[in-house]
Design an enzyme around this catalytic site. Sequence first.
Site, short mmCIF file in Angstrom:
data_model
loop_
_atom_site.label_atom_id
_atom_site.label_comp_id
_atom_site.label_asym_id
_atom_site.label_seq_id
_atom_site.Cartn_x
_atom_site.Cartn_y
_atom_site.Cartn_z
N ASP A 1 10.55 60.74 51.79
CA ASP A 1 9.33 61.16 51.10
C ASP A 1 8.21 61.24 52.14
O ASP A 1 8.39 60.81 53.27
CB ASP A 1 8.97 60.17 49.98
N ASP B 1 4.37 60.16 53.05
CA ASP B 1 3.24 59.29 52.72
C ASP B 1 2.02 59.72 53.54
O ASP B 1 2.14 60.06 54.71
CB ASP B 1 3.56 57.83 53.04
N ASP C 1 4.07 47.33 59.69
CA ASP C 1 5.07 46.38 60.15
C ASP C 1 5.56 46.59 61.58
O ASP C 1 5.42 45.71 62.42
CB ASP C 1 6.24 46.30 59.16
P1 ATP Z 1 11.78 54.46 54.11
O1 ATP Z 1 10.85 55.04 53.07
O2 ATP Z 1 12.54 55.46 54.89
O3 ATP Z 1 12.59 53.35 53.60
P2 ATP Z 1 9.28 53.64 55.28
O4 ATP Z 1 8.94 53.10 56.65
O5 ATP Z 1 8.61 54.91 54.88
O6 ATP Z 1 10.85 53.77 55.22
P3 ATP Z 1 8.03 52.52 52.97
O7 ATP Z 1 8.43 51.31 52.20
O8 ATP Z 1 8.02 53.85 52.33
O9 ATP Z 1 9.00 52.52 54.23
O10 ATP Z 1 6.60 52.19 53.59
C1 ATP Z 1 5.77 53.16 54.21
C2 ATP Z 1 5.04 52.54 55.39
O11 ATP Z 1 4.22 51.45 54.91
C3 ATP Z 1 5.93 51.91 56.46
O12 ATP Z 1 6.39 52.85 57.39
C4 ATP Z 1 5.02 50.88 57.06
O13 ATP Z 1 4.14 51.46 57.96
C5 ATP Z 1 4.24 50.38 55.85
N1 ATP Z 1 4.86 49.20 55.21
C6 ATP Z 1 5.73 49.19 54.17
N2 ATP Z 1 6.08 47.94 53.83
C7 ATP Z 1 5.42 47.12 54.68
C8 ATP Z 1 5.35 45.71 54.83
N3 ATP Z 1 6.05 44.89 54.04
N4 ATP Z 1 4.55 45.22 55.81
C9 ATP Z 1 3.83 46.05 56.59
N5 ATP Z 1 3.87 47.38 56.50
C10 ATP Z 1 4.64 47.93 55.56
MG MG Z 2 8.74 55.87 52.91
#
Ligand code: ATP
Ligand code: MG
Length: 453
Positions: free
Chosen positions: A70, A72, A149
């Site tokens: 997706d 963001d 993170d």
């Molecule tokens: P995917 O969606 O492919 O699983 P993602 O990195 O996009 O991976 P998301 O959960 O969609 O994961 O989160 C979007 C962004 O928000 C992350 O890339 C990170 O920068 C931030 N993020 C998400 N969860 C956390 C957390 N628990 N602590 C700190 N930052 C976070």
């Molecule tokens: Mg994501």
Amino acid sequence: MLSFIKKIFKKDGSPNSEPPIILASEHTISRSLISRNCLGVLDTLANAGFEVYLVGGSVRDLLLGREPKDFDVATNAKPEEIYRLFRNCRLIGKRFRLAHVYFRHEIIEVATFRKQGKKDHHHPAKEHNGLLKRDNVYGTLKDDVWRRDFTLNALYYDAKNNTILDHTNGLLDLEQGIIRIIGNAETRYREDPVRILRAIRFSAKLGMSLEENTAKAIAKTHMLLAAIAPARLLDETHKLFNSGNAVNTFAALRHHDVLQHLYPLTEEALCHPTLHITADRFILRALQNTDARVAQDKPLNPAFLVSIFLWYPLQIALEQEHNNKTGTANHNAFTQLEHAAGKILRQAKQHLAFTQVITQTVIDIWLLQFQLIGRRQQQIYHLSQQSRFRAAYDFLCLRAEGEDALKPIAAWWTEWQEVDDAAREQLINALPKPKSTRNKKRRYPAKKPATKE
Ligand code: ATP
Ligand code: MG
């Protein structure tokens, strides 16, 4: 490009004051790789005078040549300002307000830059071990970087100029295959222990290694996962095992001693003196199967892996009941199985908040094992029409790979599904006739055969 990046960055993953800008010629993202809906959102916000970036997993995945799950977006526009710009927008979230911009087949999440959550002074009793309870303070782009993170998740793509802002040396880590937590690893895990699961997930999914401190701090902090709500843990567990790298993820969870926080009963079974090898092989086969299904884009039944993980704990519970004679002597094996299944699932739910649908499916898969193995002639058609038949059959096949006695039974069911009606009848007729039940209905136990004195 690497040498250029090395000169500018600090080594500890802490944000730089002046973000190095990665120019279009130095990275592989272009507007054509981003969904039209997302570009529309980015452009509308930029044209309205706001700072706006594509962030997180989408930037990471695009740089790695993967298709993002997706898109963001992060911006300095406040939720109400975002809301006013889009007709198809809804504001969600109590703790932190986010804007969702709706399209026919896509939702673009737009988050206002925010700061690392402050300690909860209103509810000090609720906070312990540095765990963050509040995360709702707006901030600048730099604040927003600091709260993320890992360095490879903190890259900001500016669609207007086709540049990337990289405050934390994330591009270099991404190119070198390193998952590096931003800031002090122990502190960041204490703030949110779910980051431990995310570190493991990304390293398994992307085939990357955890940077030394990012890995070491897990041992000191993983116990804090016990305080995370079972609903959030379930969500993360689902992502851990459905990303197409379940085998590696499982190995990493065990390596870091973290499986105990998700499936403590499974961890126990994997340490059981006699069952550990068979349990381990059974789970491994199922995870290989899961990864193969993801690779082929086949759907996954969320209850299936749950039934796999808890199968050996169920066997242990049945054995214990048998040894302790806690099961009522009059109960048949089916009832005992039902009883033990309920007990195991109740315990498992204390850690992962399985829905009623999941627990019922797990129980059905287990109970159907009994019937699929029994193969009573009158029940064959009825069994094959059960909604959980296919899952129970797959489960039986996985068991059969490790249990020779089950191989002909699984093969029988495989054949039964492949042949026409006439051949099915033949297969059913060739099954052993059920033993007469007349003796079983006897009200008094059969007399022992007389023994010679
Ligand atoms: P995917 O969606 O492919 O699983 P993602 O990195 O996009 O991976 P998301 O959960 O969609 O994961 O989160 C979007 C962004 O928000 C992350 O890339 C990170 O920068 C931030 N993020 C998400 N969860 C956390 C957390 N628990 N602590 C700190 N930052 C976070
Ligand atoms: Mg994501």
